[in-house]
Design an enzyme around this catalytic site. Structure first.
Site, PDB file in Angstrom:
ATOM      1  N   ASP A   1      -4.720   1.870   1.927  1.00 58.40           N
ATOM      2  CA  ASP A   1      -6.309   2.975   1.660  1.00 58.40           C
ATOM      3  C   ASP A   1      -6.033   4.025   0.607  1.00 58.40           C
ATOM      4  O   ASP A   1      -6.769   5.362   0.817  1.00 58.40           O
ATOM      5  CB  ASP A   1      -6.519   4.397   3.461  1.00 58.40           C
ATOM      6  CG  ASP A   1      -5.220   5.264   3.179  1.00 58.40           C
ATOM      7  OD1 ASP A   1      -4.141   4.921   2.597  1.00 58.40           O
ATOM      8  OD2 ASP A   1      -5.186   5.605   4.780  1.00 58.40           O
TER       9      ASP A   1
ATOM     10  N   GLN B   1       1.803  -2.834  15.287  1.00 62.34           N
ATOM     11  CA  GLN B   1       1.205  -2.956  13.845  1.00 62.34           C
ATOM     12  C   GLN B   1       2.671  -2.616  12.627  1.00 62.34           C
ATOM     13  O   GLN B   1       2.380  -2.414  11.212  1.00 62.34           O
ATOM     14  CB  GLN B   1       0.508  -3.215  13.609  1.00 62.34           C
ATOM     15  CG  GLN B   1      -0.827  -3.140  13.738  1.00 62.34           C
ATOM     16  CD  GLN B   1      -1.635  -2.779  14.183  1.00 62.34           C
ATOM     17  OE1 GLN B   1      -2.662  -2.930  13.342  1.00 62.34           O
ATOM     18  NE2 GLN B   1      -1.756  -2.077  15.782  1.00 62.34           N
TER      19      GLN B   1
ATOM     20  N   ASP C   1      -1.441   0.978   5.718  1.00 64.05           N
ATOM     21  CA  ASP C   1      -3.819   1.252   5.825  1.00 64.05           C
ATOM     22  C   ASP C   1      -4.056   0.631   4.932  1.00 64.05           C
ATOM     23  O   ASP C   1      -5.185   0.717   4.663  1.00 64.05           O
ATOM     24  CB  ASP C   1      -3.579   3.169   5.572  1.00 64.05           C
ATOM     25  CG  ASP C   1      -3.378   2.959   7.749  1.00 64.05           C
ATOM     26  OD1 ASP C   1      -3.191   2.670   8.562  1.00 64.05           O
ATOM     27  OD2 ASP C   1      -3.193   4.458   7.883  1.00 64.05           O
TER      28      ASP C   1
ATOM     29  N   ASP D   1      -0.893   9.119   1.493  1.00 64.72           N
ATOM     30  CA  ASP D   1      -1.665  10.706   0.698  1.00 64.72           C
ATOM     31  C   ASP D   1      -1.922  11.375   0.893  1.00 64.72           C
ATOM     32  O   ASP D   1      -1.490  12.044   0.044  1.00 64.72           O
ATOM     33  CB  ASP D   1      -3.528  10.206   1.655  1.00 64.72           C
ATOM     34  CG  ASP D   1      -5.053  10.481   0.804  1.00 64.72           C
ATOM     35  OD1 ASP D   1      -5.021  10.118  -0.466  1.00 64.72           O
ATOM     36  OD2 ASP D   1      -5.421  11.382   0.641  1.00 64.72           O
TER      37      ASP D   1
ATOM     38  N   SER E   1       1.138  12.798   0.783  1.00 64.78           N
ATOM     39  CA  SER E   1       2.754  12.485   1.182  1.00 64.78           C
ATOM     40  C   SER E   1       2.553  12.772  -0.593  1.00 64.78           C
ATOM     41  O   SER E   1       2.757  13.447  -1.256  1.00 64.78           O
ATOM     42  CB  SER E   1       3.326  11.248   1.398  1.00 64.78           C
ATOM     43  OG  SER E   1       3.483  10.924   2.546  1.00 64.78           O
TER      44      SER E   1
ATOM     45  N   ARG F   1       6.042  14.981   9.944  1.00 66.00           N
ATOM     46  CA  ARG F   1       5.023  15.384   9.196  1.00 66.00           C
ATOM     47  C   ARG F   1       4.950  16.614   9.146  1.00 66.00           C
ATOM     48  O   ARG F   1       5.611  17.118  10.675  1.00 66.00           O
ATOM     49  CB  ARG F   1       3.453  14.552   9.737  1.00 66.00           C
ATOM     50  CG  ARG F   1       3.207  13.523   9.615  1.00 66.00           C
ATOM     51  CD  ARG F   1       2.082  13.041  10.347  1.00 66.00           C
ATOM     52  NE  ARG F   1       1.752  11.364   9.990  1.00 66.00           N
ATOM     53  CZ  ARG F   1       1.445  10.488  10.666  1.00 66.00           C
ATOM     54  NH1 ARG F   1       1.931  10.518  11.964  1.00 66.00           N
ATOM     55  NH2 ARG F   1       0.955   9.393  10.112  1.00 66.00           N
TER      56      ARG F   1
ATOM     57  N   ARG G   1      -6.112   3.685   9.909  1.00 65.02           N
ATOM     58  CA  ARG G   1      -6.891   5.597  10.078  1.00 65.02           C
ATOM     59  C   ARG G   1      -8.204   5.231   9.700  1.00 65.02           C
ATOM     60  O   ARG G   1      -9.294   4.084  10.170  1.00 65.02           O
ATOM     61  CB  ARG G   1      -6.818   6.493   9.096  1.00 65.02           C
ATOM     62  CG  ARG G   1      -6.147   7.186   9.502  1.00 65.02           C
ATOM     63  CD  ARG G   1      -5.118   8.714   8.285  1.00 65.02           C
ATOM     64  NE  ARG G   1      -4.101   8.417   8.449  1.00 65.02           N
ATOM     65  CZ  ARG G   1      -2.908   8.950   9.048  1.00 65.02           C
ATOM     66  NH1 ARG G   1      -3.798   9.823  10.291  1.00 65.02           N
ATOM     67  NH2 ARG G   1      -1.909   8.682   9.254  1.00 65.02           N
TER      68      ARG G   1
ATOM     69  N   ARG H   1      -5.740 -15.880  21.656  1.00 66.64           N
ATOM     70  CA  ARG H   1      -7.021 -16.863  20.990  1.00 66.64           C
ATOM     71  C   ARG H   1      -6.648 -17.523  22.376  1.00 66.64           C
ATOM     72  O   ARG H   1      -7.360 -18.587  22.902  1.00 66.64           O
ATOM     73  CB  ARG H   1      -7.394 -17.349  19.803  1.00 66.64           C
ATOM     74  CG  ARG H   1      -7.919 -18.135  18.940  1.00 66.64           C
ATOM     75  CD  ARG H   1      -7.962 -18.962  18.573  1.00 66.64           C
ATOM     76  NE  ARG H   1      -7.935 -18.863  17.627  1.00 66.64           N
ATOM     77  CZ  ARG H   1      -9.337 -18.203  16.447  1.00 66.64           C
ATOM     78  NH1 ARG H   1     -10.325 -18.298  16.575  1.00 66.64           N
ATOM     79  NH2 ARG H   1      -9.406 -17.397  15.242  1.00 66.64           N
TER      80      ARG H   1
ATOM     81  N   THR I   1       2.204   2.886   3.206  1.00 67.42           N
ATOM     82  CA  THR I   1       1.716   2.950   4.335  1.00 67.42           C
ATOM     83  C   THR I   1       1.034   1.216   4.933  1.00 67.42           C
ATOM     84  O   THR I   1       0.677   0.720   3.792  1.00 67.42           O
ATOM     85  CB  THR I   1       0.207   4.646   4.307  1.00 67.42           C
ATOM     86  OG1 THR I   1      -0.653   3.500   5.107  1.00 67.42           O
ATOM     87  CG2 THR I   1      -0.341   3.538   3.124  1.00 67.42           C
TER      88      THR I   1
ATOM     89  N   GLY J   1       3.420   9.103   7.755  1.00 65.26           N
ATOM     90  CA  GLY J   1       3.668   7.491   8.997  1.00 65.26           C
ATOM     91  C   GLY J   1       4.275   6.259   7.992  1.00 65.26           C
ATOM     92  O   GLY J   1       4.181   6.463   7.042  1.00 65.26           O
TER      93      GLY J   1
END
Ligand code: F6P
Length: 319
Positions: free
Chosen positions: A129, A251, A127, A103, A105, A72, A171, A154, A125, A11
């Site tokens: 992560d 995002q 994420d 990850d 990659s 991918r 993820r 809001r 990324t 991504g």
């Protein structure tokens, strides 16, 4: 190392272009030849490479997406695909590779490193992560986008005295939800790392509305559940009917923040210098402000620690 290539994979994330620019400009600074690979590992298999000169990366530091595009690639996951990719690089006299991605990659970079191509991974990324780095390239921008979206949600929730469930990406990682939730004053943050009980969430919302709260924002990380499901259960349990917003791919787009551009620039330049030092099979990161390398094997087998201190802070402040 005399000649290197750079690719983006998995991504995309904001700041990938800034990282590509840093790799290309640093390579030239140190007298290396540098190629850009189009569409990630697929581009290696298709021999879709082009030389990158200094001007080829002009006017991209501020752009989202990746000029090298990304994919991918299933074929590259096989041993044959990996040897073929290593051969393609060797045939062009390329002996170093910088892979910008997450990850999956990283695992590819590691495989190529074991096949004799000097390869370095950069954490690209949204994420956040990836272990052994304080942040990934794109995370800060993604969090800012979510915070901006929640500010808008809001406004209208307050006017109507409503509640909203906002589903965010990440993820299996709750970091986008945690950081954006804390920064936007969300009432509840649901992440995969912390067990939660929707009975308690519903009861808290009911009490808060009864004691004068005018809006209620629940941020749910995609790894913790679907926004629609969370809203349905809250409705069943409390009678309150939250609106649902799934922020999705907004995002991942848009101009990177200065924080992401600086991180990408530091890491891109660092990866080139590490390749020149003969390093390979390493992930580059920033830990406590310092540039570090860690074996990719170790990085991909380590789950990033969740920041419970921030989570507890968010909970204390969200009454
Ligand atoms: O890894 C980045 C990410 O945006 C995740 O947050 C999300 O789960 C996934 O990619 C979405 O993938 P795709 O763009 O293929 O739908």
């Amino acid at each position: 190392v005399k000649s290197i290539a750079v690719l983006t994979s998995g991504g995309d994330s904001q700041g990938m272009n800034a990282a590509v620019r840093a790799v290309v400009r640093s390579a030239h600074y140190y007298g290396l030849e540098v190629f850009g690979v189009q569409r990630g590992y697929q581009g290696l298999l298709n021999d879709d490479l082009r030389p990158m000169d200094l001007r080829s990366v002009g006017d991209i530091i501020q752009r989202g997406g990746t000029i090298l595009q990304t994919a991918r690639c299933k074929e590259f996951e096989t041993a044959e695909g990996q040897s073929q990719a290593a051969e393609m690089l060797r045939a062009r006299g390329i002996d170093g590779l910088v892979v910008i991605g997450g990850d999956g990659s990283y695992q590819g970079a590691n495989k190529l490193s074991k096949l004799g191509i000097k390869a370095m991974g950069l954490p690209g990324t949204i994420d956040n992560d990836i272990a052994y780095t304080d942040a990934t390239i794109g995370f800060d921008t993604a969090v800012s986008i979510v915070v901006d979206a929640i500010n808008k949600i809001r406004d209208t929730m307050s006017s109507h005295e409503r509640s909203s469930v906002v589903e965010v990406m990440g993820r299996h990682c709750g970091d986008i939800a945690l950081h954006a939730g804390l920064a936007s004053g969300a009432e509840t943050i649901l992440v995969p790392e912390v067990p939660f009980d929707l009975n308690e969430v519903s009861e808290r919302m009911r009490v808060n509305f009864a004691t004068g709260k005018r809006h209620s924002i629940i941020v749910v990380a995609e790894g913790a559940g679907k926004g629609d499901d969370v809203a349905r259960v809250i409705h069943e349990k409390s009678g309150i009917e939250p609106r649902v917003t799934v922020l999705g791919h907004i995002q991942r787009g848009g101009t990177p923040t200065a924080v992401d551009r600086i991180l990408a620039s530091r890491l891109g330049d660092f990866a080139v210098r590490q390749l020149m030092n003969g390093d390979s099979g390493k992930a580059c990161g920033v830990v406590n402000g310092q540039l570090v390398t860690t074996d990719i094997d170790k990085v991909v087998h380590t789950k990033r620690a969740f920041n419970m201190e921030l989570y507890e802070l968010a909970m204390r402040l969200s009454q």
